[in-house]
Design a protein around this motif. Structure first.
Motif, PDB file in Angstrom:
ATOM      1  N   VAL B 142     -21.896   1.147 -17.864  1.00  0.00           N
ATOM      2  CA  VAL B 142     -23.229   0.943 -18.442  1.00  0.00           C
ATOM      3  C   VAL B 142     -23.478   1.872 -19.625  1.00  0.00           C
ATOM      4  O   VAL B 142     -24.588   1.946 -20.139  1.00  0.00           O
ATOM      5  CB  VAL B 142     -24.356   1.140 -17.399  1.00  0.00           C
ATOM      6  CG1 VAL B 142     -24.239   0.117 -16.297  1.00  0.00           C
ATOM      7  CG2 VAL B 142     -24.357   2.550 -16.827  1.00  0.00           C
ATOM      8  N   GLN B 161     -32.145   5.098 -20.060  1.00  0.00           N
ATOM      9  CA  GLN B 161     -31.031   5.635 -19.261  1.00  0.00           C
ATOM     10  C   GLN B 161     -31.217   5.301 -17.780  1.00  0.00           C
ATOM     11  O   GLN B 161     -30.264   4.941 -17.092  1.00  0.00           O
ATOM     12  CB  GLN B 161     -30.934   7.148 -19.438  1.00  0.00           C
ATOM     13  CG  GLN B 161     -30.419   7.544 -20.806  1.00  0.00           C
ATOM     14  CD  GLN B 161     -30.542   9.028 -21.052  1.00  0.00           C
ATOM     15  OE1 GLN B 161     -31.521   9.662 -20.660  1.00  0.00           O
ATOM     16  NE2 GLN B 161     -29.541   9.597 -21.700  1.00  0.00           N
ATOM     17  N   GLN B 163     -32.770   2.767 -16.590  1.00  0.00           N
ATOM     18  CA  GLN B 163     -32.514   1.343 -16.382  1.00  0.00           C
ATOM     19  C   GLN B 163     -31.005   1.102 -16.294  1.00  0.00           C
ATOM     20  O   GLN B 163     -30.552   0.279 -15.513  1.00  0.00           O
ATOM     21  CB  GLN B 163     -33.147   0.559 -17.534  1.00  0.00           C
ATOM     22  CG  GLN B 163     -33.525  -0.859 -17.222  1.00  0.00           C
ATOM     23  CD  GLN B 163     -34.405  -1.032 -16.001  1.00  0.00           C
ATOM     24  OE1 GLN B 163     -33.939  -0.957 -14.871  1.00  0.00           O
ATOM     25  NE2 GLN B 163     -35.672  -1.248 -16.205  1.00  0.00           N
ATOM     26  N   ARG B 164     -30.225   1.888 -17.064  1.00  0.00           N
ATOM     27  CA  ARG B 164     -28.763   1.787 -16.975  1.00  0.00           C
ATOM     28  C   ARG B 164     -28.265   2.267 -15.619  1.00  0.00           C
ATOM     29  O   ARG B 164     -27.349   1.683 -15.037  1.00  0.00           O
ATOM     30  CB  ARG B 164     -28.108   2.617 -18.074  1.00  0.00           C
ATOM     31  CG  ARG B 164     -28.199   1.946 -19.397  1.00  0.00           C
ATOM     32  CD  ARG B 164     -27.941   2.916 -20.541  1.00  0.00           C
ATOM     33  NE  ARG B 164     -28.322   2.269 -21.767  1.00  0.00           N
ATOM     34  CZ  ARG B 164     -27.512   1.466 -22.438  1.00  0.00           C
ATOM     35  NH1 ARG B 164     -26.279   1.273 -22.033  1.00  0.00           N
ATOM     36  NH2 ARG B 164     -27.936   0.864 -23.525  1.00  0.00           N
ATOM     37  N   VAL B 195     -29.733  -3.170 -23.626  1.00  0.00           N
ATOM     38  CA  VAL B 195     -29.625  -3.553 -22.216  1.00  0.00           C
ATOM     39  C   VAL B 195     -29.208  -5.023 -22.089  1.00  0.00           C
ATOM     40  O   VAL B 195     -28.372  -5.382 -21.259  1.00  0.00           O
ATOM     41  CB  VAL B 195     -30.958  -3.290 -21.465  1.00  0.00           C
ATOM     42  CG1 VAL B 195     -30.939  -3.926 -20.090  1.00  0.00           C
ATOM     43  CG2 VAL B 195     -31.187  -1.798 -21.328  1.00  0.00           C
ATOM     44  N   LEU B 198     -25.647  -5.294 -22.691  1.00  0.00           N
ATOM     45  CA  LEU B 198     -24.915  -4.822 -21.519  1.00  0.00           C
ATOM     46  C   LEU B 198     -24.781  -5.945 -20.487  1.00  0.00           C
ATOM     47  O   LEU B 198     -23.699  -6.177 -19.931  1.00  0.00           O
ATOM     48  CB  LEU B 198     -25.644  -3.608 -20.926  1.00  0.00           C
ATOM     49  CG  LEU B 198     -25.129  -3.075 -19.602  1.00  0.00           C
ATOM     50  CD1 LEU B 198     -23.700  -2.589 -19.752  1.00  0.00           C
ATOM     51  CD2 LEU B 198     -26.016  -1.933 -19.113  1.00  0.00           C
TER      52      LEU B 198
END
Lengths: 332, 276
Positions: B142, B161, B163-164, B195, B198
């Motif tokens: 991530v 961060q 949320q990752r 995000v 990702l």
């Protein structure tokens, strides 16, 4: 309205202060909407707190002045502003304004309290009547006055608060992310309401703060882009949206996801990294650690503000580009 | 994205329904929803606040019992799973990512502890070495540096961060299906894109299916293959993203599409302020 050289820091324990707003000057003309955009932590809400005169410790105002309709106030450690400025000169529409209604009181009671706090000679009924007339002028149902907040939808509550906070006809409405908790349809309703308030001249200026550029481009006449407590770029909406100069503005525009065919199958980049810790802001240009065009000078000296007060980008790279262009022009 | 029609669906819901309250205050939060998801597909669920999107997510994650209807995961009826052991097995394959990264974590747990606890869902004991390897791999995936982040506390990380980390917490289990309930709505526009990228990467690398819930049509357009539009608990329209967004059939979809502010004007309803 002109805000000059506003500086406001947060006291943060024994360490250095958080320089959340560091020398920001902005002006809003009569009848206009000024948009302020930037990422979380860029200082836009702090700026809102300062100009709406709602700064409270640990936020301390270090300096600056505000001129509004010919009256100037100097901001120092304490805000020496006449009491009546609140609500009558400036009003704030905060992010979760819908939660600011008293859940155990009818909306009309809140209205009466607000009006009578400013002028105790107004009777309760007169205050409520005033709100009723105002709601009708804005084509909102006057029946909301007889409801409790929980009976209204989030979008309607936000609109009601917007109406209440402008009942006293403030000169400036400062809207700090008023739509971030709303879905797109309620968001549009609120924006239409704000435009109606301007049209009826209940308010004469709006400072609209958001991180949503597409929304801002639809309501603002001029846009200021903030980064790490400083202004990165200022211009009219079309200048910012169509000809962004500052690399940060370009990156923000580049992360916009319009539901349009060209967005699909096209990898967008976003902006790598995150905004700096404002206790220890980067030297020189505060954007240089994340900037794709960063040069040596960017980390050494503060960037020059290129252009006029109404249209500029604070950037070394932009200044180099325009210098190169003018040299080309002379050679030709 | 083209897919063989013969492929067995990864997830299927049949008339999935959940009501809350009773009598006059009965709310049909999710009403008779049927759809399928193929392996490796990204399906967006869009709708306004209160349309039942999050209730749907909770039903699919088996955090909420349906009033009626079924959820089939790889042909097996997930709504019949009740024993802890069976649910754990289900959660190894189906994981969630939620809206508020600040509310999702115990503030007194380090990131290491959060990720290790997620591994408790595994059916077998794994060695310390493997545990560390899996969490480090997930964090790297991530885009976080494991050495820097493992021993941090939630309050030391930014929203993006966190949320990752939330996505990494799901990834340590290598799920087949990720239910992402508005994972980007609390993030800035610039972080949103990273995000979303990702999620697209994860699909590419692990052929993971993702159910992406959002109220933002722009984001749905960017990431998904198919889109499902919800209104008042029901599905009003579903189909390939290009079809739905270029020629929306249902009135509500048209309305929703019209209300999205664009960088260059608000469609037909609101004219851009005229500039001097």
């Amino acid at each position: 309205m002109i805000a000059r050289n506003i500086r406001a820091y947060y006291a943060a324990g024994p360490g250095p202060e958080v320089k959340a707003v560091d020398g920001v000057s902005l002006s809003v003309d009569q009848g206009q909407v000024l948009g302020i955009a930037g990422e979380s932590g860029c200082g836009k809400s702090t700026f809102a707190a300062v100009v709406s005169l709602t700064a409270r410790p640990p936020l301390y105002i270090k300096g600056g002045e505000i001129t509004l309709d010919g009256q100037t106030v100097h901001l120092d450690k304490q805000i020496a502003v006449p009491e009546w400025w609140h609500g009558e000169m400036v009003a704030l529409l905060p992010q979760r304004a819908m939660n600011s209604l008293n859940p155990t009181a009818h909306v009309r009671d809140t209205v009466a309290d607000v009006v009578r706090a400013h002028d105790p000679t107004v009777s309760r009924d007169a205050a409520i009547e005033q709100a009723r007339v105002r709601l009708e002028q804005l084509s909102l149902p006057a029946s909301v006055l007889d409801t409790y907040p929980h009976q209204l939808s989030g979008g309607m509550r936000q609109r009601v608060v917007a109406v209440i906070s402008t009942l006293l006809n403030p000169k400036v409405l400062i809207a700090d992310e008023p739509t971030s908790a709303l879905d797109v349809s309620s968001q549009k309703e609120l924006v239409l309401l704000l435009q109606l308030l301007l049209e009826h001249e209940f308010i004469t200026r709006i400072i609209f703060i958001t991180h949503d550029l597409p929304l801002l481009s639809n309501i603002a006449d001029r846009i200021a882009i903030m980064y790490a407590g400083k202004l990165a770029e200022v211009g009219t909406t079309s200048q910012i949206v169509d000809q962004p100069e500052h690399p940060y503005t370009q990156a923000l525009i580049g992360s916009v996801l319009d539901p349009e065919p060209h967005v699909r199958g096209h990898q967008l980049e976003g902006i790598a990294g995150s905004p700096p810790d404002l206790r220890y802001p980067p030297s020189g240009c505060r954007f240089h650690p994340r900037c794709p065009y960063a040069m040596d000078i960017c980390s050494e000296k503060d960037p020059p503000q290129l252009g006029s007060e109404d249209r500029f980008a604070a950037c070394w790279w932009v200044s180099q580009q325009s210098a190169a262009q003018s040299v080309e022009g002379i050679q030709r | 994205m083209s897919r063989e029609v013969t492929q067995a669906p990864l997830l299927e819901t049949q008339h999935l329904t959940r009501w809350f309250g009773h009598g006059d205050s009965e709310v049909h939060a999710v009403n008779e929803i049927s759809f399928t998801m193929q392996p490796g597909e990204i399906l967006s669920v869009v709708g306004e606040s209160g349309s039942g999107k999050s209730t749907l997510a909770r039903l699919l994650l088996r955090l909420l019992e349906p009033t009626s209807g079924r959820v089939l995961f790889r042909g097996q009826e997930a709504t019949k799973l009740h024993r802890g052991r069976d649910l754990k097995a289900y959660w190894r394959d189906v994981q969630g990512v939620f809206q508020d990264p600040f509310a999702a974590f115990n503030q007194s747990y380090t990131i290491r502890r959060v990720l290790y606890k997620a591994l408790n869902l595994l059916d077998k004991q794994i060695s310390r070495q493997e545990r560390l390897e899996r969490t480090e791999a997930a964090l790297t995936e991530v885009g976080l540096d494991p050495k820097e982040s493992l021993d941090k506390w939630p309050h030391q990380l930014s929203g993006g961060q966190m949320q990752r980390v939330m996505i990494a917490r799901a990834l340590v289990l290598e799920p087949k299906l990720l239910i992402a309930d508005e994972p980007t709505s609390m993030l800035d526009a610039s972080l949103r894109v990273t995000v979303l990228n990702l999620l697209l990467d994860l699909r590419k690398r692990h052929s993971m299916s993702i159910l992406f819930i959002t109220h933002d049509l722009g984001q749905a357009y960017y990431v998904s293959d198919r889109i499902l539009v919800m209104y008042h608990g029901g599905v009003v329209e579903q189909g390939a993203v290009e079809d739905v967004l270029s020629s929306p059939q249902h009135e509500y979809t048209q309305h929703l599409l019209n209300d999205v502010p664009r960088l260059h004007g608000w469609g037909t309803v609101l004219a851009r302020p005229v500039e001097a």
